[in-house]
Each structure stands twice: as structure tokens, then as C-alpha cells.
Design a protein around this motif. Structure first.
Motif, PDB file in Angstrom:
ATOM      1  N   ILE A 136       0.824  -1.206   0.000  1.00 49.70           N
ATOM      2  CA  ILE A 136       0.000   0.000   0.000  1.00 49.70           C
ATOM      3  C   ILE A 136       0.863   1.263   0.000  1.00 49.70           C
ATOM      4  CG2 ILE A 136      -2.021  -1.057   1.064  1.00 49.70           C
ATOM      5  CD1 ILE A 136      -1.151   0.327   3.698  1.00 49.70           C
ATOM      6  N   HIS A 137       0.268   2.340  -0.509  1.00 51.44           N
ATOM      7  CA  HIS A 137       0.998   3.584  -0.711  1.00 51.44           C
ATOM      8  C   HIS A 137       0.288   4.720   0.035  1.00 51.44           C
ATOM      9  CE1 HIS A 137       4.276   5.485  -2.599  1.00 51.44           C
ATOM     10  NE2 HIS A 137       3.620   6.148  -3.536  1.00 51.44           N
TER      11      HIS A 137
ATOM     12  N   PRO B 193       4.903  -2.711   7.616  1.00 50.29           N
ATOM     13  CA  PRO B 193       6.007  -3.014   6.694  1.00 50.29           C
ATOM     14  C   PRO B 193       5.579  -3.111   5.230  1.00 50.29           C
ATOM     15  CG  PRO B 193       5.757  -4.738   8.393  1.00 50.29           C
ATOM     16  CD  PRO B 193       4.644  -3.759   8.590  1.00 50.29           C
ATOM     17  N   GLU B 194       4.278  -3.292   4.987  1.00 53.70           N
ATOM     18  CA  GLU B 194       3.792  -3.399   3.595  1.00 53.70           C
ATOM     19  C   GLU B 194       3.602  -2.030   2.958  1.00 53.70           C
ATOM     20  OE1 GLU B 194       2.200  -4.575   6.253  1.00 53.70           O
ATOM     21  OE2 GLU B 194       1.903  -6.740   6.046  1.00 53.70           O
ATOM     22  N   ALA B 195       3.841  -0.971   3.718  1.00 52.54           N
ATOM     23  CA  ALA B 195       3.533   0.369   3.206  1.00 52.54           C
ATOM     24  C   ALA B 195       4.773   1.110   2.738  1.00 52.54           C
ATOM     25  CB  ALA B 195       2.828   1.177   4.294  1.00 52.54           C
ATOM     26  N   SER B 196       4.579   1.925   1.702  1.00 51.58           N
ATOM     27  CA  SER B 196       5.564   2.927   1.322  1.00 51.58           C
ATOM     28  C   SER B 196       4.845   4.272   1.350  1.00 51.58           C
ATOM     29  CB  SER B 196       6.126   2.642  -0.069  1.00 51.58           C
ATOM     30  OG  SER B 196       5.070   2.620  -1.003  1.00 51.58           O
TER      31      SER B 196
ATOM     32  N   PHE C  37      -3.294   6.935  -4.132  1.00 48.90           N
ATOM     33  CA  PHE C  37      -2.816   6.436  -2.837  1.00 48.90           C
ATOM     34  C   PHE C  37      -3.918   5.654  -2.116  1.00 48.90           C
ATOM     35  CE2 PHE C  37      -0.408  10.039  -4.180  1.00 48.90           C
ATOM     36  CZ  PHE C  37       0.897   9.748  -3.829  1.00 48.90           C
ATOM     37  N   HIS C  38      -3.504   4.674  -1.331  1.00 51.23           N
ATOM     38  CA  HIS C  38      -4.477   3.940  -0.519  1.00 51.23           C
ATOM     39  C   HIS C  38      -4.862   4.739   0.719  1.00 51.23           C
ATOM     40  CE1 HIS C  38      -2.276   0.790  -2.769  1.00 51.23           C
ATOM     41  NE2 HIS C  38      -3.498   0.327  -2.939  1.00 51.23           N
ATOM     42  N   VAL C  39      -3.904   5.518   1.200  1.00 51.29           N
ATOM     43  CA  VAL C  39      -4.131   6.290   2.421  1.00 51.29           C
ATOM     44  C   VAL C  39      -3.577   7.699   2.217  1.00 51.29           C
ATOM     45  CG1 VAL C  39      -3.595   6.474   4.881  1.00 51.29           C
ATOM     46  CG2 VAL C  39      -3.934   4.208   3.860  1.00 51.29           C
ATOM     47  N   ILE C  40      -4.421   8.695   2.453  1.00 46.15           N
ATOM     48  CA  ILE C  40      -3.955  10.084   2.472  1.00 46.15           C
ATOM     49  C   ILE C  40      -4.148  10.599   3.891  1.00 46.15           C
ATOM     50  CG2 ILE C  40      -4.315  12.430   1.583  1.00 46.15           C
ATOM     51  CD1 ILE C  40      -5.356  11.187  -1.029  1.00 46.15           C
ATOM     52  N   VAL C  41      -3.069  11.112   4.465  1.00 43.16           N
ATOM     53  CA  VAL C  41      -3.160  11.656   5.827  1.00 43.16           C
ATOM     54  C   VAL C  41      -2.653  13.094   5.832  1.00 43.16           C
ATOM     55  CG1 VAL C  41      -3.042   9.533   7.207  1.00 43.16           C
ATOM     56  CG2 VAL C  41      -0.919  10.593   6.366  1.00 43.16           C
ATOM     57  N   SER C  42      -3.130  13.854   6.799  1.00 42.92           N
ATOM     58  CA  SER C  42      -2.610  15.211   6.958  1.00 42.92           C
ATOM     59  C   SER C  42      -2.955  15.774   8.336  1.00 42.92           C
ATOM     60  CB  SER C  42      -3.194  16.145   5.883  1.00 42.92           C
ATOM     61  OG  SER C  42      -2.581  17.425   5.962  1.00 42.92           O
ATOM     62  N   ASN C  43      -2.008  16.526   8.876  1.00 46.15           N
ATOM     63  CA  ASN C  43      -2.283  17.402  10.010  1.00 46.15           C
ATOM     64  C   ASN C  43      -2.023  18.810   9.490  1.00 46.15           C
ATOM     65  OD1 ASN C  43      -2.483  18.841  12.372  1.00 46.15           O
ATOM     66  ND2 ASN C  43      -0.511  18.164  13.186  1.00 46.15           N
ATOM     67  N   PRO C  44      -3.011  19.358   8.781  1.00 43.38           N
ATOM     68  CA  PRO C  44      -2.779  20.652   8.121  1.00 43.38           C
ATOM     69  C   PRO C  44      -2.878  21.790   9.121  1.00 43.38           C
ATOM     70  CG  PRO C  44      -5.053  20.009   7.805  1.00 43.38           C
ATOM     71  CD  PRO C  44      -4.403  18.908   8.608  1.00 43.38           C
TER      72      PRO C  44
ATOM     73  N   PHE D 295      -6.854  11.534  -6.203  1.00 47.96           N
ATOM     74  CA  PHE D 295      -5.570  10.952  -5.774  1.00 47.96           C
ATOM     75  C   PHE D 295      -5.743   9.753  -4.847  1.00 47.96           C
ATOM     76  CE2 PHE D 295      -4.588  15.257  -7.056  1.00 47.96           C
ATOM     77  CZ  PHE D 295      -3.427  15.104  -7.788  1.00 47.96           C
ATOM     78  N   ILE D 296      -6.995   9.309  -4.697  1.00 44.79           N
ATOM     79  CA  ILE D 296      -7.225   8.202  -3.768  1.00 44.79           C
ATOM     80  C   ILE D 296      -7.663   6.961  -4.535  1.00 44.79           C
ATOM     81  CG2 ILE D 296      -9.656   8.783  -3.262  1.00 44.79           C
ATOM     82  CD1 ILE D 296      -7.658   8.130  -0.299  1.00 44.79           C
ATOM     83  N   GLN D 297      -7.195   5.790  -4.089  1.00 42.15           N
ATOM     84  CA  GLN D 297      -7.670   4.524  -4.654  1.00 42.15           C
ATOM     85  C   GLN D 297      -9.141   4.351  -4.283  1.00 42.15           C
ATOM     86  OE1 GLN D 297      -5.975   2.325  -6.476  1.00 42.15           O
ATOM     87  NE2 GLN D 297      -3.822   2.861  -6.151  1.00 42.15           N
ATOM     88  N   PRO D 298      -9.904   3.584  -5.084  1.00 43.11           N
ATOM     89  CA  PRO D 298     -11.339   3.450  -4.809  1.00 43.11           C
ATOM     90  C   PRO D 298     -11.637   2.960  -3.384  1.00 43.11           C
ATOM     91  CG  PRO D 298     -10.770   2.441  -6.919  1.00 43.11           C
ATOM     92  CD  PRO D 298      -9.482   2.886  -6.307  1.00 43.11           C
ATOM     93  N   ASP D 299     -10.780   2.091  -2.842  1.00 41.82           N
ATOM     94  CA  ASP D 299     -11.025   1.582  -1.479  1.00 41.82           C
ATOM     95  C   ASP D 299     -10.174   2.314  -0.429  1.00 41.82           C
ATOM     96  OD1 ASP D 299      -8.599   0.620  -2.366  1.00 41.82           O
ATOM     97  OD2 ASP D 299      -8.904  -1.432  -1.636  1.00 41.82           O
ATOM     98  N   GLY D 300      -9.625   3.452  -0.815  1.00 37.92           N
ATOM     99  CA  GLY D 300      -8.710   4.171   0.072  1.00 37.92           C
ATOM    100  C   GLY D 300      -9.412   4.995   1.146  1.00 37.92           C
ATOM    101  N   VAL D 301      -8.609   5.516   2.074  1.00 40.09           N
ATOM    102  CA  VAL D 301      -9.150   6.349   3.154  1.00 40.09           C
ATOM    103  C   VAL D 301      -8.330   7.631   3.323  1.00 40.09           C
ATOM    104  CG1 VAL D 301     -10.301   4.580   4.555  1.00 40.09           C
ATOM    105  CG2 VAL D 301      -7.834   4.956   4.826  1.00 40.09           C
ATOM    106  N   VAL D 302      -9.010   8.664   3.791  1.00 35.09           N
ATOM    107  CA  VAL D 302      -8.355   9.941   4.097  1.00 35.09           C
ATOM    108  C   VAL D 302      -8.440  10.140   5.606  1.00 35.09           C
ATOM    109  CG1 VAL D 302      -8.403  12.441   3.742  1.00 35.09           C
ATOM    110  CG2 VAL D 302      -9.095  10.909   1.870  1.00 35.09           C
TER     111      VAL D 302
END
Ligand code: GLN
Length: 293
Positions: free
Chosen positions: A127-128, A148-151, A193-200, A244-251
Motif C-alpha cells: 500500500i501507498h 512493513p507493507e507500506a511505502s 494512494f491507498h491512504v492520504i493523511v494530513s495534520n494541516p 488521488f485516492i484509490q477506490p477503497d482508500g481512506v483519508v
């Protein structure tokens, strides 16, 4: 340090007591903890060792360094800024001028995202992750260290922050799975991306100056100021996130204590639904997770 220093050389416990007294007199709330962390950090000792090794004396140079650090703390600089580093989710992270000091509350976002990462890794293999406004790299690096599966990509508008994030990746052995991209939000980002995160930045502009001087004088304004109502960055992220998100991704987002409904409205208007809302240690709403509707 030596066990048989000259008479004039103060002991570790004398230095510690002196720092604590000066912080207390200055009205610093966390005087005892700050004195311990600062003196221990400068001596390269654990906060336990400064107690057990309290009778050892400190040489002139180290005394001068501690005195200087005490003055900086009295001028409101936070202890971890003075030390140039702090721990986040068990990872030692360097700080720099253009990085927000990672907060314990932000560890809530990491905790919240990990089950989603594990589910996605089970389903997808690799996952990315994209961390928008990565700063020190804290959120992305913590997620990589646990999964460990993530980049991941850490993006930031600040070149100083990206240098710090990159060196933090190296410091924690995560550089092979981490890359940095200089970008204002999604501007220079490609891929899905599978996961988009932010602390904006999420503090309303007119509120920023009311925060503690530890924050206003030492955290970078660009990491705090979220525009007139504090929601500018969420609007910008929400507007483009679907591309920018995969269909099953989360923000996953950190939010201000009173922003749950507003941020949810912003994301719902752009085709997302709220999956989860999580409170911080102070029982304030702190992390939200969205997926495509
Ligand atoms: N939590 C930070 C503070 O209270 C703000 C961080 C941010 O705006 N993302 O100072």
C-alpha cells in the motif's frame, strides 16, 4: 562528567534543582518535567539516569550549555526545540525551523489509521501513503514503522521541512520506503494512494496570536494558520482528494477541537463520507477518517 570534579563544579542534581527552581519561578507549568528533559537531554542521559547519577559533577562546558538552554526555555522556547528533537510514536525525530513540533495528540491519528492500513495491506499486498504537509515526517514515518507493507510520500511546501523529514526517515531506517516531494498540497503530486493523511494548519488566523508563546514564537506560522475560519487547507485537500485516492482508500485528518462538523461538511460536499471520528486525551474531537461515497 567526572566523579571527582573540582569543588566549584556543580552536581547533576544541583543543576537539575536550579533549572526546576528557575522554571517554577518563571511560572512555567511543566517546570519539573521540563527541567528533567532539558538537563537529561543536554547531558545525553535518560531522565532516570539524571536521578541515579545525581551526585556526579558536571564540567564547565556542559554547565555553560545547560545555562544557555535554561535561558532559552525562560524565553519560551519549548524544551524539544532547544534539544532539536523529540520522540513521536516511539521514533526519535529531528525538528527544524519550518517543522511543527509533533504533538502527542497527533499520535491519535496514527493509532486511528493503523487498522485501516492493515486491512488495506491484507487486501492489496503493498500500500501507498501520502502525507500532505509532512513537516518532520512524523505521521508518515510512524505509519511506515508500524506497517512493513507500506511505502509513503511526504509532501510539504517547505524545502527545510523536506530535508528534515528525509533525515528522519534515514535516522529511523525507513528511507527505502519513504520519499519527499515539494508541493503545495496536491500541486506536484501524481498517482493514486491507498491512504492520504494530513495534520494541516487549522487555527483561524485571528486566533493564532492567542496561542502560547511556545507555539506562536517557535512553531512555523505556515503549519498553524488555516485562514479566516481555519478551514482553508481542508477545502483545498477535499477539492482534489478524490483524484488521488484509490477506490477503497481512506483519508485521515487531524482537526481542531471544534471542527468536526465543518470538516465533515467540506468533505461530504466533495463526494466523501465520514467513517470514523476519534477524540483525543482531552476528550476533544481530534481525528476524522473519510472514504469515497
Ligand atoms: N495542534 C496544534 C496547536 O494546537 C495546531 C496544529 C495545526 O494547526 N495543525 O498548536
Amino acid at each position: 562528567m567526572s566523579k571527582s570534579g573540582k569543588q566549584a563544579e556543580p552536581t547533576v542534581s544541583q543543576m537539575l534543582a536550579g533549572a526546576r527552581r528557575r522554571f517554577t519561578e518563571a511560572g512555567i507549568e511543566s517546570a519539573a518535567a521540563d527541567a528533567r528533559v532539558l538537563v537529561a537531554g543536554l547531558l545525553g542521559l535518560s531522565t532516570t539516569a539524571i536521578v541515579t547519577r545525581g551526585a556526579e559533577t558536571i564540567g564547565t562546558e556542559q554547565v555553560a550549555a545547560i545555562e544557555q538552554a535554561i535561558e532559552r526555555r525562560l524565553a519560551h522556547e519549548p524544551v524539544h526545540r532547544i534539544l532539536g528533537e523529540r520522540e513521536f510514536y516511539g521514533l526519535p525525530l529531528s525538528l527544524s525551523a519550518e517543522t511543527l513540533e509533533p504533538r502527542p495528540d497527533t499520535e491519535i491519528l496514527v493509532d486511528t489509521m493503523l487498522p485501516y492500513l492493515r486491512d488495506l495491506a491484507n487486501a492489496e499486498g503493498r500500500i501507498h501513503i501520502l502525507d500532505l504537509g509532512t513537516g518532520t515526517g512524523a505521521i508518515c514515518l510512524a505509519l511506515l514503522s508500524e506497517c512493513p507493507e507500506a511505502s509513503g510520500v511526504g509532501s510539504d511546501i517547505s524545502a527545510d521541512a523536506l530535508r528534515t523529514a528525509q533525515s528522519n526517515a534515514e535516522r529511523n531506517g525507513l528511507q527505502d520506503r519513504f520519499e519527499t516531494i515539494q508541493s503545495s498540497w496536491f500541486e506536484n503530486i501524481h498517482g493514486a494512494f491507498h491512504v492520504i493523511v494530513s495534520n494541516p494548519p487549522y487555527i483561524a488566523s485571528k486566533v493564532v496570536h492567542t496561542l502560547a508563546p511556545e507555539v506562536t514564537k517557535f512553531d512555523p506560522p505556515a503549519a498553524l494558520d488555516g485562514g479566516a475560519d481555519g478551514l482553508d487547507a481542508y477545502r483545498t485537500i477535499a477539492k482534489d482528494a478524490a483524484r488521488f485516492i484509490q477506490p477503497d482508500g481512506v483519508v485521515g485528518l487531524e482537526i481542531g477541537y471544534d471542527q468536526r462538523n465543518d470538516v465533515t461538511d467540506v468533505f461530504e460536499a466533495e463526494g466523501f463520507k465520514l467513517l470514523e471520528s476519534v477524540k483525543d486525551y482531552g476528550q476533544n474531537d481530534r481525528a476524522l477518517v473519510f472514504a469515497l461515497k
